[in-house]
Write an enzyme that holds these catalytic residues in place. Sequence first.
Site, PDB file in Angstrom:
ATOM      1  N   ASP A 148       0.855  -1.188   0.000  1.00  0.00           N
ATOM      2  CA  ASP A 148       0.000   0.000   0.000  1.00  0.00           C
ATOM      3  C   ASP A 148       0.891   1.238   0.000  1.00  0.00           C
ATOM      4  OD1 ASP A 148      -2.316   1.856   0.846  1.00  0.00           O
ATOM      5  OD2 ASP A 148      -3.277  -0.101   0.766  1.00  0.00           O
ATOM      6  N   HIS A 203      -3.299   5.922   3.702  1.00  0.00           N
ATOM      7  CA  HIS A 203      -4.156   4.781   3.376  1.00  0.00           C
ATOM      8  C   HIS A 203      -3.580   3.465   3.885  1.00  0.00           C
ATOM      9  CE1 HIS A 203      -6.031   1.757   0.633  1.00  0.00           C
ATOM     10  NE2 HIS A 203      -7.071   2.554   0.723  1.00  0.00           N
ATOM     11  N   SER A 397     -11.425  -1.111  -0.203  1.00  0.00           N
ATOM     12  CA  SER A 397     -10.131  -1.218   0.481  1.00  0.00           C
ATOM     13  C   SER A 397     -10.332  -1.631   1.926  1.00  0.00           C
ATOM     14  CB  SER A 397      -9.394   0.124   0.471  1.00  0.00           C
ATOM     15  OG  SER A 397      -8.638   0.309  -0.680  1.00  0.00           O
TER      16      SER A 397
END
Length: 595
Positions: A148, A203, A397
């Site tokens: 990520d 994120h 996600s």
Amino acid sequence: MTPRPRHRFWLFVAGIFAVLLCLAAGYRHGAAPLTANSPARPATALRHPYIVQADSAASARAAVLRAGGTVTKDLAIIRAVGAVLDEREAAALRAANTLHLKVFDDARVTASSAGGVLPETYYPSEVSAQELQIGGINGSGVTVAVIDSGLWNQEGPLQSAPGHGNSRVLAQYDVILAREQPGYYAPPPLESYSRDITDPYGHGTHVSSIIASSGLAVTGNYQGVAPGVNLVSVRALDGNGMGLDSDVISAIEWVISQQSRFGIRVLNLSLGAPPSGPYWEDPLNQAVMAAWASGIVVVTAAGNSGPGPLTINAPGNVPYVITVGAVTDSYHPLQPSQYRLATFSSAGPTLEGFVKPDVVGMGGHNLAYAPDNGTLAQEFPQWVVQPYSDFIMSGTSQATAVVSGVVALMLQVDPWLTPDEVKCRLMSGAHPAVTSSGTLAYTVFQQGAGLVNAHDAAYSTATGCANQGINVLLDLAGLQHYGGRANENANGNFYIMSATQSPGGTVSALLNDVGTLAESVPVVSTLLQDLPLLGDGLFWNGAYTAGSGYTWSTGYTWSTGYTWSTGYTWSTGYTWSQGYAPASSSSGINPPAQQ
């Protein structure tokens, strides 16, 4: 008359000095002298990133160099290299007579998230993970790798597992840094990968926290689904949540190479991009299949392009892996009657006819630990929950991270499960949304097998119900590729074709509607025996349904014994009315309305 010669002399000196200044300026701006071996490139020639594949990485590298391009990275996992070339060099490369040469645009991928606002959610309890945690099942002994945007250097509740003082962040690796600064990392096994890589976007930390946070909520429950797991963080997305296919491929290759060293069992991919062709042709998909074949359970996002059909992202369109859609509790935590499929959740089938997503997880307004100084926090300060470093996001996600945590719990209960067995039990233990009449409230192309249930999946004894009839090793070798049993009729309705036996082996009956299916396949198709046919979600016109009055059932007739990913050898026997959409660069996260 002596002044005139002196004036000429100084003019001559000034001219020489001007020439030297021009040359120096050229070198300062990186201009190199041209030689016979370095032909001039027009100043307007733009160079683009590509993935170049051949019969070996060495052959691909040689072909790029012969064409005048620059090799940027080795992608041996898929017999390829990353490269940058201008149009002239790309044309020369394609014209070269190199065995098995393929040239792909190095497409951008983006994190599959969207934003929202809500003080708190209860996703570990909503998927029954909290039941297992009370009994001591918290993912201990299982390592989850997250590819990520990195991991915040203020690791907080990700630093250690409950009852353990040592850091459970076993390794951190920055693919972007390794590309930009060759030699930064020492060659293995000398490199410890213990240095912080940080998370400029936010994120990656959010996703990792959903999986593994050991922070305690005011209720006394853990905030993460599997608070005891070990973590490996790999940064492949930049400060805007974007990244290149080749960087993600490099990250996957690194994870496979470190699988034994760090005990990596699960790989979380909360990212994606539009499919650019058949699943087996996509370089990123090939890397994902290699990870699955190596024994790593790959959990990936379906995408946020729903609710229409044929919107599954790559690598979620890979038939082998666990592809996850999103459910929201509609701001009514722990009230299953209020749970709804998120409207942004991408739906299947895939363009090859596979039912996707495989399952759905809680992905609406998930609260999790994340950097308060990251790009997301700066752009959307209303999502930051003060005074804590918590952040609220929605998307597949987040649902993917929930499911990765559930998989870690399953592997603690039974460490010997193969990826196919994990997928089978996860789907077998899922709870589909059904109406009071027993039919599906959402189609299989929207909810797959249903909402994951950690307890039921961990203690399931189901076998042989996932990835039957397809072989990842043959697929990777290019010897066999597969299509699923989903199709579309002339009226735009999606349905699942029956599997019938004939003297020539298994064939797919190309039936135009469910009525024909019921008439033509009485007993032969064991996969569809006793299966409700009308209104059960197997016959879909692509419309989004959000009716009320349904439950998340544990007893639907097809929840066991139905082989979702049964494939058949790809043939020319059927075609799709839709072609493959060309790959496009993602413009970043586009938050849908919150669920």
